[in-house]
Design a protein around this motif. Structure first.
Motif, mmCIF file in Angstrom:
data_model
loop_
_atom_site.group_PDB
_atom_site.id
_atom_site.type_symbol
_atom_site.label_atom_id
_atom_site.label_comp_id
_atom_site.label_asym_id
_atom_site.label_seq_id
_atom_site.Cartn_x
_atom_site.Cartn_y
_atom_site.Cartn_z
ATOM 1 N N ILE A 1 -50.151 4.666 -28.913
ATOM 2 C CA ILE A 1 -49.979 4.288 -27.503
ATOM 3 C C ILE A 1 -49.175 2.989 -27.403
ATOM 4 O O ILE A 1 -48.317 2.833 -26.530
ATOM 5 C CB ILE A 1 -51.353 4.154 -26.804
ATOM 6 N N ALA A 2 -49.430 2.059 -28.338
ATOM 7 C CA ALA A 2 -48.711 0.778 -28.326
ATOM 8 C C ALA A 2 -47.213 0.982 -28.559
ATOM 9 O O ALA A 2 -46.374 0.382 -27.876
ATOM 10 C CB ALA A 2 -49.289 -0.159 -29.383
ATOM 11 N N ARG B 1 -41.968 9.248 -14.939
ATOM 12 C CA ARG B 1 -43.353 8.983 -15.337
ATOM 13 C C ARG B 1 -43.769 9.976 -16.399
ATOM 14 O O ARG B 1 -43.405 11.152 -16.347
ATOM 15 C CB ARG B 1 -44.299 9.084 -14.127
ATOM 16 N N CYS B 2 -44.565 9.500 -17.365
ATOM 17 C CA CYS B 2 -45.069 10.365 -18.443
ATOM 18 C C CYS B 2 -46.559 10.127 -18.595
ATOM 19 O O CYS B 2 -47.016 8.967 -18.685
ATOM 20 C CB CYS B 2 -44.337 10.038 -19.747
ATOM 21 N N PHE B 3 -47.317 11.202 -18.626
ATOM 22 C CA PHE B 3 -48.770 11.083 -18.824
ATOM 23 C C PHE B 3 -49.069 10.957 -20.315
ATOM 24 O O PHE B 3 -48.454 11.638 -21.143
ATOM 25 C CB PHE B 3 -49.489 12.307 -18.262
ATOM 26 N N VAL B 4 -50.041 10.091 -20.666
ATOM 27 C CA VAL B 4 -50.414 9.870 -22.060
ATOM 28 C C VAL B 4 -51.935 9.956 -22.191
ATOM 29 O O VAL B 4 -52.672 9.241 -21.491
ATOM 30 C CB VAL B 4 -49.924 8.492 -22.567
ATOM 31 N N ASP B 5 -52.398 10.820 -23.060
ATOM 32 C CA ASP B 5 -53.825 10.968 -23.350
ATOM 33 C C ASP B 5 -54.372 9.643 -23.896
ATOM 34 O O ASP B 5 -53.840 9.091 -24.852
ATOM 35 C CB ASP B 5 -53.983 12.084 -24.394
ATOM 36 N N ARG C 1 -41.590 1.524 -26.396
ATOM 37 C CA ARG C 1 -40.388 2.363 -26.244
ATOM 38 C C ARG C 1 -40.112 2.656 -24.769
ATOM 39 O O ARG C 1 -38.949 2.746 -24.356
ATOM 40 C CB ARG C 1 -40.593 3.686 -27.003
ATOM 41 N N ALA C 2 -41.169 2.821 -23.975
ATOM 42 C CA ALA C 2 -41.005 3.236 -22.580
ATOM 43 C C ALA C 2 -40.424 2.120 -21.714
ATOM 44 O O ALA C 2 -39.608 2.378 -20.820
ATOM 45 C CB ALA C 2 -42.345 3.691 -22.010
ATOM 46 N N GLU C 3 -40.827 0.877 -21.980
ATOM 47 C CA GLU C 3 -40.448 -0.232 -21.092
ATOM 48 C C GLU C 3 -38.928 -0.394 -20.921
ATOM 49 O O GLU C 3 -38.427 -0.394 -19.786
ATOM 50 C CB GLU C 3 -41.075 -1.539 -21.582
ATOM 51 N N PRO C 4 -38.152 -0.503 -22.008
ATOM 52 C CA PRO C 4 -36.717 -0.749 -21.806
ATOM 53 C C PRO C 4 -35.942 0.429 -21.230
ATOM 54 O O PRO C 4 -34.849 0.236 -20.688
ATOM 55 C CB PRO C 4 -36.216 -1.089 -23.225
#
Length: 326
Positions: A144-145, A132-136, A150-153
């Motif tokens: 963010i998009a 898990r990564c926190f994003v402001d 990038r995070a999904e795959p």
């Protein structure tokens, strides 16, 4: 017949009314100027990482419009690329001095992909096993998009929130956090406490910043950030209808080998004289694919050089004047 497929061949003669009669160059230019004069010049209010900026004419003419610079890609032969390598080193030095960290790479594609690269870099470095990564939430929406794409795959869950949500996310386990300062809405924040929260749980702190703000305000490196990214666009790079714009990644010395892209370093030649070369190349083009740190770390070396030259042209005092005016 062998070269052009029959399905796209035009068999009949061209219609002069459709194609138009050939126009002398000076007449064509006059016609284009008449059309262009109908444009209304207005002030761009887009913001969100895209800023109107002035490219100094000396840089525009001698770098941006000079094929010796704008066709330059990878300086494979250091013995004939010393000037280009020096320009890239200048960009790296500018970034490290503004950001307050040890090493910077030789530019990335744009801010969105640079933040995505920083996230995967933090994942490689972090000792936390959480995915898990926190994003402001106050990063630019396009950033963010790209992060989400990038995070999904790669199986990373993004927790998007504000300062209040950071503590609860950290308690649940995060390998890193992406924080903004200045944020997308322009808030200039001291991120020291937020970075401390991330470090308490063993996470890696990433700060997305603006190099012009870094001229005046406390550097992200001095706040404790492990990785800092941003766009160099407002250092004299034209908006170019949205890009391309060089991004940067800076980190601490211990993280140099997990950085995406490439780094120019200072060495010596066979006669012992100072010489420059690519010190680190971790791209797929240079090493085995499974050992590459990145797949999307294309450099924007022309625009990085323009940003570096912009800083050299104005100097510290000039950059401070521009930053104070902004």
């Amino acid at each position: 017949d062998q070269t052009v497929p029959d399905s796209i061949r035009l068999r009949e003669a061209l219609d002069p009314e459709v194609v138009g009669v050939p126009t002398p160059e000076h007449e064509a230019i006059e016609k284009l100027q008449r059309l262009a004069s109908q444009n209304r010049r207005v002030t761009s209010m887009i913001g969100m990482g895209y800023h109107g900026t002035i490219t100094p004419p000396v840089i525009q003419r001698n770098v941006l419009e000079n094929p010796a610079w704008y066709t330059a890609y990878t300086p494979y032969q250091p013995e004939i690329s010393q000037g280009r390598l020096e320009a890239i080193l200048n960009f790296q030095t500018m970034v490290t001095e503004l950001i307050g960290l040890d090493v910077a790479n030789a530019s990335l594609l744009d801010e969105g992909t640079a933040v995505a690269e920083a996230m995967t870099m933090a994942r490689r470095q972090s000792k936390v096993r959480a995915e898990r990564c926190f994003v402001d939430r106050d990063l630019h929406p396009q950033t963010i998009a790209v992060l989400a794409t990038r995070a999904e795959p790669i199986g990373v869950e993004l927790v998007v929130g504000g300062r209040d949500e950071l503590r609860s996310a950290a308690a649940d386990g995060i390998f890193g956090a992406v924080l903004g300062s200045p944020t997308s809405t322009g808030a200039v924040l001291d991120r020291s406490e937020d970075i401390a929260v991330v470090h308490e749980v063993g996470g890696v702190a990433i700060v997305v910043t603006d190099p012009l703000a870094a001229v005046l305000v406390r550097s992200p490196g001095s706040m404790g950030a492990d990785i800092v990214v941003g766009s160099a666009q407002r250092f004299g790079v034209p908006m170019g209808f949205g890009g391309p714009h060089a991004a940067f990644v800076a980190a601490r010395e211990k993280a140099a080998r997990s950085m995406p892209g490439r780094i120019v370093g200072v060495s010596t030649d066979t006669a012992g004289r100072p010489a420059l070369r690519l010190a680190l190349q971790t791209r797929e083009q240079h090493i085995r694919r499974e050992k590459a740190t990145s797949n999307i770390c294309t450099a924007q070396v022309l625009l990085a050089n323009i940003a570096g030259f912009y800083a050299a042209w104005h100097g510290r005092d000039g950059l401070e004047r521009i930053a104070e005016r902004v």
